[in-house]
Write a protein that holds these residues in place. Sequence first.
Motif, PDB file in Angstrom:
ATOM      1  N   VAL A   1       1.289  -1.020  -0.180  1.00 19.60           N
ATOM      2  CA  VAL A   1       0.067  -0.186  -0.090  1.00 19.60           C
ATOM      3  C   VAL A   1       0.432   1.235   0.152  1.00 19.60           C
ATOM      4  N   LEU A   2       0.908   1.657  -0.721  1.00 21.45           N
ATOM      5  CA  LEU A   2       1.047   3.746  -1.433  1.00 21.45           C
ATOM      6  C   LEU A   2       0.147   3.997  -0.590  1.00 21.45           C
TER       7      LEU A   2
ATOM      8  N   ASN B   1      -9.632  10.673  -4.178  1.00 17.50           N
ATOM      9  CA  ASN B   1     -11.393   9.464  -4.978  1.00 17.50           C
ATOM     10  C   ASN B   1     -10.878   8.674  -5.549  1.00 17.50           C
ATOM     11  N   GLY B   2      -9.803   8.081  -5.180  1.00 17.40           N
ATOM     12  CA  GLY B   2      -9.571   6.568  -5.675  1.00 17.40           C
ATOM     13  C   GLY B   2      -9.360   6.829  -7.497  1.00 17.40           C
ATOM     14  N   SER B   3      -9.354   7.493  -7.234  1.00 17.17           N
ATOM     15  CA  SER B   3      -8.490   7.476  -9.310  1.00 17.17           C
ATOM     16  C   SER B   3      -7.653   8.348  -9.078  1.00 17.17           C
ATOM     17  N   GLU B   4      -6.385   7.696 -10.457  1.00 16.04           N
ATOM     18  CA  GLU B   4      -5.258   8.386 -10.712  1.00 16.04           C
ATOM     19  C   GLU B   4      -4.723   7.529 -11.799  1.00 16.04           C
TER      20      GLU B   4
ATOM     21  N   VAL C   1      -7.342   2.950  -4.922  1.00 17.66           N
ATOM     22  CA  VAL C   1      -8.557   3.392  -4.187  1.00 17.66           C
ATOM     23  C   VAL C   1      -8.539   4.347  -2.941  1.00 17.66           C
ATOM     24  N   ASP C   2      -9.994   4.512  -2.472  1.00 17.78           N
ATOM     25  CA  ASP C   2      -9.819   5.422  -1.858  1.00 17.78           C
ATOM     26  C   ASP C   2      -9.293   5.835  -0.046  1.00 17.78           C
ATOM     27  N   HIS C   3      -9.001   6.212   1.165  1.00 19.43           N
ATOM     28  CA  HIS C   3      -9.129   5.799   2.593  1.00 19.43           C
ATOM     29  C   HIS C   3      -9.931   5.112   2.922  1.00 19.43           C
ATOM     30  N   GLN C   4     -11.384   5.517   2.532  1.00 12.94           N
ATOM     31  CA  GLN C   4     -12.725   3.926   2.933  1.00 12.94           C
ATOM     32  C   GLN C   4     -12.206   2.988   2.521  1.00 12.94           C
ATOM     33  N   GLN C   5     -11.708   3.396   1.073  1.00  4.70           N
ATOM     34  CA  GLN C   5     -12.052   1.803   0.681  1.00  4.70           C
ATOM     35  C   GLN C   5     -10.424   0.911   1.532  1.00  4.70           C
TER      36      GLN C   5
ATOM     37  N   ASN D   1     -11.647  -0.042   4.834  1.00  5.19           N
ATOM     38  CA  ASN D   1     -12.088  -1.116   4.965  1.00  5.19           C
ATOM     39  C   ASN D   1     -11.794  -2.485   5.185  1.00  5.19           C
ATOM     40  N   ARG D   2     -10.532  -2.844   3.932  1.00  2.00           N
ATOM     41  CA  ARG D   2      -9.403  -4.021   3.558  1.00  2.00           C
ATOM     42  C   ARG D   2      -9.027  -4.049   5.051  1.00  2.00           C
ATOM     43  N   LEU D   3      -7.849  -3.185   5.334  1.00  4.61           N
ATOM     44  CA  LEU D   3      -7.066  -2.774   7.295  1.00  4.61           C
ATOM     45  C   LEU D   3      -8.314  -3.355   7.784  1.00  4.61           C
ATOM     46  N   ALA D   4      -9.687  -3.725   8.517  1.00  4.93           N
ATOM     47  CA  ALA D   4     -10.177  -3.929   9.208  1.00  4.93           C
ATOM     48  C   ALA D   4     -10.198  -5.393   8.956  1.00  4.93           C
ATOM     49  N   CYS D   5     -10.093  -5.720   8.423  1.00  6.70           N
ATOM     50  CA  CYS D   5     -10.050  -7.140   7.840  1.00  6.70           C
ATOM     51  C   CYS D   5      -8.657  -8.239   8.159  1.00  6.70           C
TER      52      CYS D   5
END
Length: 112
Positions: free
Chosen positions: A36-37, A79-82, A94-98, A101-105
């Motif tokens: 993750v960057l 915004n999850g787009s680059e 990905v955006d910060h919320q996505q 969500n991944r890090l929660a798992c």
Amino acid sequence: MTIYVIQTQAPDAPASWHGQAMYLALATLELNPQLVLLGDGLQHLQQGQDALHSERSLQKRYALLDLYECPAPLVVTENGSESTTDWVMDVQSVDHQQLANRLACAGKVLRF
């Protein structure tokens, strides 16, 4: 169990090289870590932002990922787009919320 290696520092920071070494070590053990960057860490894979240490290229070492079955690195943007033309390899935006969500798992999270 997914292991996340988060790079947040600029490519010339010593912690960036430690994080990359850990990431590559996990990849060689076939643990398929997720890179993750974010923040200054986005520069790790941006064109024209390579860093050298002891005559080794940070981006060329990341190119070793093609040898392993690791998922495409995640780049965290607002915004999850680059633009995909700015990267030296395939990435997934990905955006910060996505990311949250991944890090929660996540099984483990390592931050450098």
